[in-house]
Motif scaffolding. Structure first.
Motif, short mmCIF file in Angstrom:
data_model
loop_
_atom_site.label_atom_id
_atom_site.label_comp_id
_atom_site.label_asym_id
_atom_site.label_seq_id
_atom_site.Cartn_x
_atom_site.Cartn_y
_atom_site.Cartn_z
N ASN A 62 0.83 -1.21 0.00
CA ASN A 62 0.00 0.00 0.00
C ASN A 62 0.87 1.26 0.00
O ASN A 62 0.55 2.24 -0.67
CB ASN A 62 -0.96 0.01 1.18
CG ASN A 62 -2.07 -1.02 1.04
OD1 ASN A 62 -2.38 -1.46 -0.07
ND2 ASN A 62 -2.66 -1.41 2.14
N VAL A 63 1.96 1.23 0.74
CA VAL A 63 2.88 2.37 0.76
C VAL A 63 3.50 2.55 -0.62
O VAL A 63 3.60 3.67 -1.13
CB VAL A 63 3.97 2.19 1.84
CG1 VAL A 63 5.08 3.21 1.68
CG2 VAL A 63 3.35 2.29 3.23
N LYS A 64 3.88 1.45 -1.26
CA LYS A 64 4.43 1.52 -2.62
C LYS A 64 3.42 2.17 -3.56
O LYS A 64 3.79 3.01 -4.39
CB LYS A 64 4.79 0.13 -3.14
CG LYS A 64 6.02 -0.48 -2.55
CD LYS A 64 6.23 -1.85 -3.18
CE LYS A 64 7.35 -2.63 -2.58
NZ LYS A 64 7.49 -3.96 -3.21
N ASP A 65 2.16 1.78 -3.44
CA ASP A 65 1.11 2.35 -4.29
C ASP A 65 0.99 3.85 -4.06
O ASP A 65 0.86 4.63 -5.01
CB ASP A 65 -0.24 1.69 -4.01
CG ASP A 65 -0.34 0.28 -4.57
OD1 ASP A 65 0.52 -0.10 -5.39
OD2 ASP A 65 -1.29 -0.43 -4.20
N GLU A 66 1.03 4.28 -2.81
CA GLU A 66 0.89 5.71 -2.50
C GLU A 66 2.08 6.50 -3.04
O GLU A 66 1.91 7.60 -3.57
CB GLU A 66 0.73 5.92 -1.00
CG GLU A 66 -0.59 5.44 -0.45
CD GLU A 66 -1.79 6.11 -1.10
OE1 GLU A 66 -1.77 7.35 -1.29
OE2 GLU A 66 -2.75 5.40 -1.45
N VAL A 67 3.26 5.95 -2.90
CA VAL A 67 4.46 6.62 -3.43
C VAL A 67 4.36 6.73 -4.94
O VAL A 67 4.67 7.78 -5.52
CB VAL A 67 5.75 5.89 -2.99
CG1 VAL A 67 6.97 6.41 -3.74
CG2 VAL A 67 5.95 6.01 -1.49
N LYS A 68 3.93 5.66 -5.57
CA LYS A 68 3.79 5.68 -7.02
C LYS A 68 2.79 6.75 -7.47
O LYS A 68 3.02 7.45 -8.45
CB LYS A 68 3.36 4.30 -7.52
CG LYS A 68 3.36 4.17 -9.02
CD LYS A 68 3.06 2.76 -9.45
CE LYS A 68 3.11 2.68 -10.96
NZ LYS A 68 2.84 1.33 -11.45
N LYS A 69 1.69 6.89 -6.73
CA LYS A 69 0.69 7.92 -7.05
C LYS A 69 1.31 9.31 -6.93
O LYS A 69 1.01 10.20 -7.73
CB LYS A 69 -0.50 7.82 -6.12
CG LYS A 69 -1.42 6.68 -6.39
CD LYS A 69 -2.57 6.67 -5.40
CE LYS A 69 -3.39 5.41 -5.48
NZ LYS A 69 -4.45 5.39 -4.45
N MET A 70 2.15 9.51 -5.95
CA MET A 70 2.76 10.81 -5.73
C MET A 70 3.76 11.14 -6.84
O MET A 70 3.90 12.29 -7.22
CB MET A 70 3.46 10.85 -4.37
CG MET A 70 2.47 10.78 -3.21
SD MET A 70 3.20 10.41 -1.61
CE MET A 70 4.26 11.80 -1.35
N ILE A 71 4.44 10.12 -7.35
CA ILE A 71 5.43 10.31 -8.41
C ILE A 71 4.75 10.55 -9.75
O ILE A 71 5.19 11.37 -10.54
CB ILE A 71 6.38 9.11 -8.48
CG1 ILE A 71 7.24 9.05 -7.21
CG2 ILE A 71 7.26 9.19 -9.72
CD1 ILE A 71 8.07 7.82 -7.08
N ASP A 72 3.67 9.82 -9.99
CA ASP A 72 2.97 9.94 -11.28
C ASP A 72 2.21 11.20 -11.31
O ASP A 72 2.00 12.14 -11.44
CB ASP A 72 2.00 8.78 -11.49
CG ASP A 72 2.73 7.46 -11.71
OD1 ASP A 72 3.90 7.49 -12.08
OD2 ASP A 72 2.09 6.42 -11.51
#
Length: 60
Positions: free
Chosen positions: A50-60
């Motif tokens: 879930n943390v990976k998903d949130e980081v990815k959202k922030m980067i995209d």
């Protein structure tokens, strides 16, 4: 979260619940504890993904 990682974490959680239930039925505290441990591992795996998903959202 990748579907594969989510499936692995969910499978580990189910495995842990079953193992804990078997321990409850047999009165085997070691089996109960191992089941609870697997459930905790699954929760950690879900959290990491879930943390990976949130980081990815922030980067995209």
């Amino acid at each position: 979260m990748s579907l594969k990682d989510r499936a692995k974490a969910t499978a580990k959680n189910i495995e842990g619940k079953v193992q804990e239930a078997v321990g409850d039925l047999t009165g085997d505290s070691k089996t109960q504890a191992e089941g609870k441990e697997k459930q905790a591992e699954a929760k950690i795996l879900h959290t990491v993904e879930n943390v990976k998903d949130e980081v990815k959202k922030m980067i995209d």
